[in-house]
Enzyme design. Sequence first.
Site, PDB file in Angstrom:
ATOM      1  N   CYS A  64      -1.282  44.398  60.783  1.00  0.00           N
ATOM      2  CA  CYS A  64      -2.155  44.624  59.623  1.00  0.00           C
ATOM      3  C   CYS A  64      -3.263  43.567  59.661  1.00  0.00           C
ATOM      4  O   CYS A  64      -2.987  42.364  59.619  1.00  0.00           O
ATOM      5  CB  CYS A  64      -1.375  44.528  58.311  1.00  0.00           C
ATOM      6  SG  CYS A  64      -2.460  44.522  56.870  1.00  0.00           S
ATOM      7  N   HIS A  70      -3.994  48.017  53.741  1.00  0.00           N
ATOM      8  CA  HIS A  70      -3.502  46.892  52.925  1.00  0.00           C
ATOM      9  C   HIS A  70      -4.364  46.929  51.672  1.00  0.00           C
ATOM     10  O   HIS A  70      -5.599  46.795  51.767  1.00  0.00           O
ATOM     11  CB  HIS A  70      -3.653  45.577  53.704  1.00  0.00           C
ATOM     12  CG  HIS A  70      -3.130  44.360  52.991  1.00  0.00           C
ATOM     13  ND1 HIS A  70      -2.220  43.475  53.564  1.00  0.00           N
ATOM     14  CD2 HIS A  70      -3.400  43.862  51.758  1.00  0.00           C
ATOM     15  CE1 HIS A  70      -1.962  42.499  52.716  1.00  0.00           C
ATOM     16  NE2 HIS A  70      -2.669  42.701  51.612  1.00  0.00           N
ATOM     17  N   HIS A 106      -6.782  46.758  48.827  1.00  0.00           N
ATOM     18  CA  HIS A 106      -7.919  45.857  48.643  1.00  0.00           C
ATOM     19  C   HIS A 106      -8.878  46.414  47.613  1.00  0.00           C
ATOM     20  O   HIS A 106      -9.055  47.620  47.504  1.00  0.00           O
ATOM     21  CB  HIS A 106      -8.640  45.586  49.972  1.00  0.00           C
ATOM     22  CG  HIS A 106      -9.019  46.824  50.731  1.00  0.00           C
ATOM     23  ND1 HIS A 106      -8.095  47.540  51.460  1.00  0.00           N
ATOM     24  CD2 HIS A 106     -10.194  47.462  50.866  1.00  0.00           C
ATOM     25  CE1 HIS A 106      -8.707  48.578  52.019  1.00  0.00           C
ATOM     26  NE2 HIS A 106      -9.972  48.567  51.671  1.00  0.00           N
ATOM     27  N   ASP A 142     -16.677  40.738  52.848  1.00  0.00           N
ATOM     28  CA  ASP A 142     -16.552  41.906  53.712  1.00  0.00           C
ATOM     29  C   ASP A 142     -17.448  41.703  54.938  1.00  0.00           C
ATOM     30  O   ASP A 142     -18.575  41.239  54.833  1.00  0.00           O
ATOM     31  CB  ASP A 142     -16.959  43.182  52.961  1.00  0.00           C
ATOM     32  CG  ASP A 142     -16.507  44.436  53.686  1.00  0.00           C
ATOM     33  OD1 ASP A 142     -15.617  45.131  53.162  1.00  0.00           O
ATOM     34  OD2 ASP A 142     -17.042  44.734  54.790  1.00  0.00           O
TER      35      ASP A 142
HETATM   36  P1  AMP Z   1     -11.749  50.579  53.152  1.00  0.00           P
HETATM   37  O1  AMP Z   1     -12.683  51.541  53.854  1.00  0.00           O
HETATM   38  O2  AMP Z   1     -11.740  50.736  51.669  1.00  0.00           O
HETATM   39  O3  AMP Z   1     -10.381  50.572  53.764  1.00  0.00           O
HETATM   40  O4  AMP Z   1     -12.404  49.162  53.364  1.00  0.00           O
HETATM   41  C1  AMP Z   1     -12.107  48.328  54.438  1.00  0.00           C
HETATM   42  C2  AMP Z   1     -13.156  47.244  54.430  1.00  0.00           C
HETATM   43  O5  AMP Z   1     -12.683  46.180  55.236  1.00  0.00           O
HETATM   44  C3  AMP Z   1     -14.500  47.684  55.013  1.00  0.00           C
HETATM   45  O6  AMP Z   1     -15.519  47.487  54.032  1.00  0.00           O
HETATM   46  C4  AMP Z   1     -14.678  46.770  56.226  1.00  0.00           C
HETATM   47  O7  AMP Z   1     -16.017  46.369  56.422  1.00  0.00           O
HETATM   48  C5  AMP Z   1     -13.786  45.588  55.864  1.00  0.00           C
HETATM   49  N1  AMP Z   1     -13.266  44.825  56.980  1.00  0.00           N
HETATM   50  C6  AMP Z   1     -12.635  45.297  58.082  1.00  0.00           C
HETATM   51  N2  AMP Z   1     -12.285  44.297  58.900  1.00  0.00           N
HETATM   52  C7  AMP Z   1     -12.698  43.147  58.289  1.00  0.00           C
HETATM   53  C8  AMP Z   1     -12.612  41.768  58.630  1.00  0.00           C
HETATM   54  N3  AMP Z   1     -12.055  41.339  59.759  1.00  0.00           N
HETATM   55  N4  AMP Z   1     -13.154  40.872  57.766  1.00  0.00           N
HETATM   56  C9  AMP Z   1     -13.745  41.286  56.626  1.00  0.00           C
HETATM   57  N5  AMP Z   1     -13.819  42.567  56.244  1.00  0.00           N
HETATM   58  C10 AMP Z   1     -13.319  43.494  57.066  1.00  0.00           C
HETATM   59 ZN    ZN Z   2      -1.113  43.723  55.263  1.00  0.00          ZN
END
Ligand code: AMP
Ligand code: ZN
Length: 114
Positions: A4, A98, A100, A30
Amino acid sequence: MENCIFCKIIKGEIPSTKVYEDDEILAFKDIQPAAPIHILVIPKKHIPSLVQLEKEDEILVGKIYTVINKIAEEQGVLNKGYRVIVNCGKDGGQEVGHLHFHLLAGKSLGEKIV
Ligand code: AMP
Ligand code: ZN
């Protein structure tokens, strides 16, 4: 939880720009911001999505919203306005499994769906 990406961020195995942390909650920027301020607020407990929320998580989710307000205040947008989005499941557009909370702010977030 193994594999994850957000659990790895919590453990420090993947770098992030943290903006808030306590025993139960982490917030970080993000990586692909959709607004000038785009912060992800997550529980440290691995909860895959809103679907898996349990009764015992009700207080935790309440705390997350209080933390969101704290961050919004620190970022100077508490009174300007902001948007909180939780994508859930395939049709909801959730990509990371996860739980968020997206905190978006810093511009007029005009494109409303609801
Ligand atoms: P969701 O589409 O709601 O699952 O959002 C996932 C979010 O996680 C997206 O806005 C991605 O840009 C962000 N994300 C993915 N990997 C990372 C990372 N390593 N650090 C920060 N944000 C991330
Ligand atoms: Zn997790």
